[in-house]
Motif scaffolding. Structure first.
Motif, PDB file in Angstrom:
ATOM      1  N   ALA A 128       0.827  -1.207   0.000  1.00 24.01           N
ATOM      2  CA  ALA A 128       0.000   0.000   0.000  1.00 24.01           C
ATOM      3  C   ALA A 128       0.860   1.255   0.000  1.00 24.01           C
ATOM      4  CB  ALA A 128      -0.936  -0.009   1.206  1.00 24.01           C
ATOM      5  N   ALA A 129       1.939   1.253   0.784  1.00 23.38           N
ATOM      6  CA  ALA A 129       2.831   2.412   0.828  1.00 23.38           C
ATOM      7  C   ALA A 129       3.485   2.644  -0.529  1.00 23.38           C
ATOM      8  CB  ALA A 129       3.892   2.209   1.905  1.00 23.38           C
ATOM      9  N   SER A 130       3.926   1.573  -1.180  1.00 19.09           N
ATOM     10  CA  SER A 130       4.544   1.699  -2.500  1.00 19.09           C
ATOM     11  C   SER A 130       3.537   2.211  -3.528  1.00 19.09           C
ATOM     12  CB  SER A 130       5.108   0.351  -2.957  1.00 19.09           C
ATOM     13  OG  SER A 130       6.097  -0.108  -2.061  1.00 19.09           O
ATOM     14  N   PHE A 131       2.302   1.705  -3.448  1.00 20.53           N
ATOM     15  CA  PHE A 131       1.282   2.139  -4.400  1.00 20.53           C
ATOM     16  C   PHE A 131       0.910   3.602  -4.188  1.00 20.53           C
ATOM     17  CE2 PHE A 131      -3.167   2.810  -5.557  1.00 20.53           C
ATOM     18  CZ  PHE A 131      -3.141   2.421  -6.894  1.00 20.53           C
ATOM     19  N   GLU A 132       0.788   4.023  -2.943  1.00 24.08           N
ATOM     20  CA  GLU A 132       0.459   5.427  -2.664  1.00 24.08           C
ATOM     21  C   GLU A 132       1.554   6.357  -3.177  1.00 24.08           C
ATOM     22  OE1 GLU A 132      -2.414   5.207   1.278  1.00 24.08           O
ATOM     23  OE2 GLU A 132      -0.229   5.160   1.531  1.00 24.08           O
ATOM     24  N   ASP A 133       2.801   5.919  -3.081  1.00 25.50           N
ATOM     25  CA  ASP A 133       3.890   6.734  -3.629  1.00 25.50           C
ATOM     26  C   ASP A 133       3.718   6.914  -5.138  1.00 25.50           C
ATOM     27  OD1 ASP A 133       5.034   7.014  -1.142  1.00 25.50           O
ATOM     28  OD2 ASP A 133       6.448   5.341  -1.412  1.00 25.50           O
ATOM     29  N   VAL A 140      -3.001  -6.785  -7.524  1.00 25.84           N
ATOM     30  CA  VAL A 140      -2.432  -7.890  -6.744  1.00 25.84           C
ATOM     31  C   VAL A 140      -2.436  -7.583  -5.252  1.00 25.84           C
ATOM     32  CG1 VAL A 140      -1.000  -8.718  -8.636  1.00 25.84           C
ATOM     33  CG2 VAL A 140      -0.098  -6.978  -7.086  1.00 25.84           C
ATOM     34  N   HIS A 141      -2.957  -6.431  -4.861  1.00 29.40           N
ATOM     35  CA  HIS A 141      -3.066  -6.095  -3.447  1.00 29.40           C
ATOM     36  C   HIS A 141      -4.302  -5.221  -3.244  1.00 29.40           C
ATOM     37  CE1 HIS A 141      -1.424  -2.003  -4.136  1.00 29.40           C
ATOM     38  NE2 HIS A 141      -0.630  -2.615  -4.995  1.00 29.40           N
ATOM     39  N   PRO A 142      -4.810  -5.105  -2.018  1.00 27.09           N
ATOM     40  CA  PRO A 142      -6.112  -4.461  -1.776  1.00 27.09           C
ATOM     41  C   PRO A 142      -6.220  -3.024  -2.271  1.00 27.09           C
ATOM     42  CG  PRO A 142      -5.436  -5.715   0.141  1.00 27.09           C
ATOM     43  CD  PRO A 142      -4.272  -5.722  -0.791  1.00 27.09           C
ATOM     44  N   LEU A 143      -5.215  -2.189  -2.021  1.00 27.62           N
ATOM     45  CA  LEU A 143      -5.329  -0.781  -2.399  1.00 27.62           C
ATOM     46  C   LEU A 143      -5.394  -0.626  -3.916  1.00 27.62           C
ATOM     47  CD1 LEU A 143      -5.534   1.483  -0.359  1.00 27.62           C
ATOM     48  CD2 LEU A 143      -3.208   2.161  -0.929  1.00 27.62           C
TER      49      LEU A 143
END
Length: 243
Positions: free
Chosen positions: A63-68, A88-91
């Motif tokens: 999630a942190a990587s995606f938000e970046d 591949v992940h919830p966010l």
């Protein structure tokens, strides 16, 4: 004479042994089944604990990587193609559901004539995706909530049965020496100990895991709200451009 009897009794108890293996082997069949069931539940509890700890760490990192990437200012369409189309992940799943609905709605002719229609569909897609991800992430966690309260009572059942077995031995042998009573009492207490060893980690882990998942759920909700607002502004800009 009494001292000789006590020494003999203690010798008999030592022969039986108080190790977990010896206590299990000399337990009655009912208490053995209770012990086996509790040990199986304990293994399941620790498997769930390890799996959820690794899962929570992974989804928070993803999630942190995606938000970046999301807040880096890049194209939302490009981000959708790389992350949202096959999340591949919830966010990423929340982003993909909202972005996909927005892209489908933008292709419908006359969509601007239905006030709020696009926004309602986007909000619904976000909420459904978040609910689905919450169910997936919390799988097996409710079992911890069940095992935690129930395991001590199962162990207590083994305790009661072991004590009954001990009294049955006393009645059969017409003897109240320690050598007669101790094995049954020991296996009874051992069943209680296994019940507590199973219940305590389950109860503590349920509270900690539930709190961590609730925090992540709030993170998904916050992201979904922010992204829905962004899409709403883009829709309004499109309407203004057409007018």
């Amino acid at each position: 004479m009494d001292q000789a009897v006590s020494s003999s009794a203690l010798g008999a108890v030592s022969a039986v042994g108080l190790s977990p293996v010896q206590l299990f082997l000399h337990a009655s069949i009912v208490v053995k089944l209770v012990m086996i069931g509790l040990v199986a539940c304990s293994i399941f509890v620790w498997a769930v604990i390890v799996e959820k700890i690794l899962l929570i760490r992974r989804i928070n990192h993803e999630a942190a990587s995606f938000e970046d990437l999301f807040w880096s200012g890049g194209s939302l369409d490009d981000l959708y193609e790389t992350e949202g189309a096959r999340p591949v992940h919830p966010l990423a799943a929340v982003f993909g559901a909202a972005m996909g609905e927005w892209r489908r709605s933008s292709r419908i002719e006359g969509i601007d004539m239905v006030r709020g229609g696009t926004q309602e569909r986007i909000d619904r897609a976000i909420n459904i995706t978040i609910a689905r991800e919450e169910d997936r992430l919390s799988r097996y966690v409710t079992m911890l909530a069940t095992i935690g309260p129930v395991a001590p009572f199962v162990g207590l059942f083994g305790t009661v049965w072991g004590i009954m077995h001990a009294f049955g031995s006393i009645a059969a042998m017409h003897n109240t020496n320690l050598s007669v009573v101790a094995p049954g009492i020991s296996e009874a207490l051992f069943a209680t100990a296994i019940g507590l060893i199973t219940a305590i980690p389950a109860y503590v882990a349920y509270n900690l895991i539930t709190r961590s998942l609730d925090n992540f759920s709030e993170r998904m909700q916050a992201f979904g709200t922010e992204f829905a607002a962004i899409l709403s502004r883009q829709s309004e800009e499109r309407k203004a451009g057409k007018n």
